[in-house]
Design an enzyme around this catalytic site. Structure first.
Site, mmCIF file in Angstrom:
data_model
loop_
_atom_site.group_PDB
_atom_site.id
_atom_site.type_symbol
_atom_site.label_atom_id
_atom_site.label_comp_id
_atom_site.label_asym_id
_atom_site.label_seq_id
_atom_site.Cartn_x
_atom_site.Cartn_y
_atom_site.Cartn_z
ATOM 1 N N LYS A 16 -18.060 -4.867 9.409
ATOM 2 C CA LYS A 16 -18.412 -5.187 10.810
ATOM 3 C C LYS A 16 -18.841 -6.653 10.915
ATOM 4 O O LYS A 16 -18.359 -7.388 11.766
ATOM 5 C CB LYS A 16 -19.553 -4.276 11.264
ATOM 6 C CG LYS A 16 -20.341 -4.765 12.458
ATOM 7 C CD LYS A 16 -21.497 -3.841 12.714
ATOM 8 C CE LYS A 16 -22.695 -4.387 13.417
ATOM 9 N NZ LYS A 16 -23.318 -5.611 13.033
ATOM 10 N N ASN A 17 -19.717 -7.071 10.022
ATOM 11 C CA ASN A 17 -20.283 -8.411 10.148
ATOM 12 C C ASN A 17 -19.265 -9.508 9.833
ATOM 13 O O ASN A 17 -19.461 -10.656 10.236
ATOM 14 C CB ASN A 17 -21.531 -8.549 9.265
ATOM 15 C CG ASN A 17 -22.703 -7.774 9.850
ATOM 16 O OD1 ASN A 17 -22.611 -7.256 10.961
ATOM 17 N ND2 ASN A 17 -23.793 -7.680 9.091
ATOM 18 N N ASP B 49 -30.451 -4.703 5.890
ATOM 19 C CA ASP B 49 -29.639 -3.650 6.519
ATOM 20 C C ASP B 49 -29.648 -2.348 5.708
ATOM 21 O O ASP B 49 -29.257 -1.302 6.226
ATOM 22 C CB ASP B 49 -28.186 -4.130 6.689
ATOM 23 C CG ASP B 49 -28.061 -5.129 7.833
ATOM 24 O OD1 ASP B 49 -28.981 -5.203 8.655
ATOM 25 O OD2 ASP B 49 -27.037 -5.826 7.889
ATOM 26 N N ARG C 59 -21.611 1.651 17.140
ATOM 27 C CA ARG C 59 -21.443 0.200 17.182
ATOM 28 C C ARG C 59 -20.990 -0.325 15.826
ATOM 29 O O ARG C 59 -20.295 -1.340 15.747
ATOM 30 C CB ARG C 59 -22.782 -0.487 17.522
ATOM 31 C CG ARG C 59 -23.139 -0.452 18.990
ATOM 32 C CD ARG C 59 -24.406 -1.245 19.219
ATOM 33 N NE ARG C 59 -24.300 -2.533 18.564
ATOM 34 C CZ ARG C 59 -25.316 -3.216 18.040
ATOM 35 N NH1 ARG C 59 -26.530 -2.746 18.132
ATOM 36 N NH2 ARG C 59 -25.120 -4.371 17.451
ATOM 37 N N CYS D 1 -29.384 -5.076 18.381
ATOM 38 C CA CYS D 1 -30.474 -4.200 17.927
ATOM 39 C C CYS D 1 -31.828 -4.830 18.227
ATOM 40 O O CYS D 1 -32.029 -6.024 17.987
ATOM 41 C CB CYS D 1 -30.379 -3.972 16.415
ATOM 42 S SG CYS D 1 -28.983 -2.962 15.945
#
Ligand code: UD1
Length: 420
Positions: A22-23, A308, A401, A117
């Protein structure tokens, strides 16, 4: 609103595949603003944040076409405006990655404060970005909660980041590619996603050195070519699955399509707490362990233990023998979700917003709960899979997400999880 219904304590075993990061994905779509040629992106995770990034690009006049599962072509069509839409920018913080390339491509950008977030006190700041753009010659105006940045031509600059920030490092690397002259970025983050982004940009003609170290130099060039980019595996997803398998401790779990080299800090913790695992170049096998022991953990910028994975690791510690101190050094609201774990039966004492002590092992019990954010949401799924009885998790947009079809993939391991 969709919810997850989870019946806990089913044995978990089998194979699970890791998606593209994702990142990494979120940083590649804004690069499309810097070239008129097509970019083909492979291994794209089909997650909500990525869909929002694609919608931003389309709104700015690009065409985004799905060619195959996880494969997208992005091409410039015609420019439409200078503004980033509030409804999309509010949904994810990485939307700030569009600001620099828009400034380069259009000379102007208007945007509200980016969302994402809620894991820091108040809003997550963007001062590092604004300071750096100003150093490169941009003018910044703030009016009615909107930022307006203008620059005829950005110039190379010497920039020292007063805090280590992943997205600020990536944003300035991307922006400086087409600036006039040389930019030196100091105190940069060193995450694998940054190295991957730089490999891609250099493949398109950029002149960047030093990625993966704190000092990165960028020589400005005239234009970037298009090209092909394969998104690296999501190390956070791989780590989340590894922690789930270790905490469940009910069978062999093979985690495929990942890069275990990106998770060395986690393996060091696993060695200390007695998790039985085997790593290959692109897979992780978690085997049943005799006994999981407690061990303190403090989050740190890469290559340290990533924030994370702090929330999933905290859940693992509720199943470990002994006490562990979890120290969240990066965000001051990222331990607040432990209150929900306590309501599920965990023995957790909060020393201050940055530190909790977890005493284990404890039984967890299912209940109705709301996912507070993306990573805490994933951690609560782990807790629910370990818990006695039924758990209902609301606000799962926060999980979707960042994790593609997580319920479907977990069912492959034998989990009893339904989306209603
Ligand atoms: C990225 C990751 C996120 C991860 C985080 C830390 C993405 C999309 N997200 O988030 O998953 O949890 O790195 O590894 O890649 N800061 C400032 N001013 C700024 C920017 C940041 O003070 O202008 C502070 C933040 O409040 C925080 C720290 O710097 O305390 C690190 O934040 P940062 O690295 O920017 O996080 P993100 O890049 O948003």
């Amino acid at each position: 609103m969709a919810k997850f219904i989870i019946q806990g304590r089913k044995p978990l075993k089998g194979e699970i595949e890791v998606s593209g990061s994702k990142n990494a994905a979120l940083k590649i779509f804004p690069v499309a603003l810097l070239t008129k040629e097509t970019i083909r992106v492979f291994n794209v995770p089909e997650i909500e944040d990525v869909f929002r990034a694609q919608e931003i690009l389309v709104g700015l006049g690009h065409e985004v076409k799905k060619v195959n599962k996880g494969v997208f072509d992005i091409k410039f069509k015609n420019q439409k405006g200078f503004e980033l839409p509030a409804d999309l920018v509010n949904k994810f913080r990485a939307s700030v990655m569009f600001v620099g390339p828009m400034l380069v491509a259009f000379g102007k950008v208007i945007f509200p404060h980016p969302g994402g977030c809620v894991i820091g006190a108040g809003i997550r700041p963007i001062d590092l970005f604004l300071d750096a753009f100003q150093r490169m010659g941009a003018k910044v105006k703030i009016k009615d909660n909107y930022y307006e940045l203008t620059a005829k031509k950005l110039k190379g600059a010497n920039i020292f980041f007063s805090k280590i920030s992943v997205t600020a490092s990536e944003s300035l690397i991307t922006t400086a590619c087409l600036a006039q002259g040389e930019t030196t970025l100091k105190n940069c983050a060193m995450e694998p996603e940054i190295v991957s982004l730089v490999e891609y940009l250099n493949g398109c003609g950029a002149k960047i050195t030093g990625a993966g170290t704190p000092t990165i130099k960028i020589k400005g060039i005239k234009r970037l070519r298009g090209g092909e980019y394969k998104i690296i595996p999501d190390r956070i997803e791989a780590g989340t699955f590894a922690i789930l398998a270790a905490a469940s401790n009910s069978g062999e779990v093979l985690i495929k399509n990942c890069n275990p080299n990106h998770l060395e800090a986690l393996w060091t913790l696993f060695d200390k707490i007695g998790v039985n695992y085997i790593l290959t170049k692109n897979s992780i096998k978690i085997l049943p362990s005799k006994k999981i022991l407690s061990c303190d953990a403090a989050t740190h910028e890469y290559p340290g233990f990533t924030t994370d994975l702090q929330s999933p690791y905290t859940v693992l510690m509720t199943q470990a023998h002994g006490s562990s101190l979890i120290h969240e050094t990066i965000y001051d609201r990222r331990l607040l979700f432990t209150d929900i774990l306590t309501q599920m039966g965990a023995n957790i004492i909060m020393a201050d917003p940055h530190r909790v002590v977890v005493n284990g092992p404890t039984k967890l019990y299912g209940r109705k709960l709301v996912s507070p954010d993306l990573r805490a949401g994933a951690a609560l799924i782990i807790a629910s899979l370990l818990a006695y009885g039924k758990t209902e998790i609301d606000n799962i947009y926060q999980i979707d997400r960042g994790y593609a079809k997580l319920d479907e993939r977990l069912r492959e391991l034998g989990a009893d999880i339904k989306r209603i």
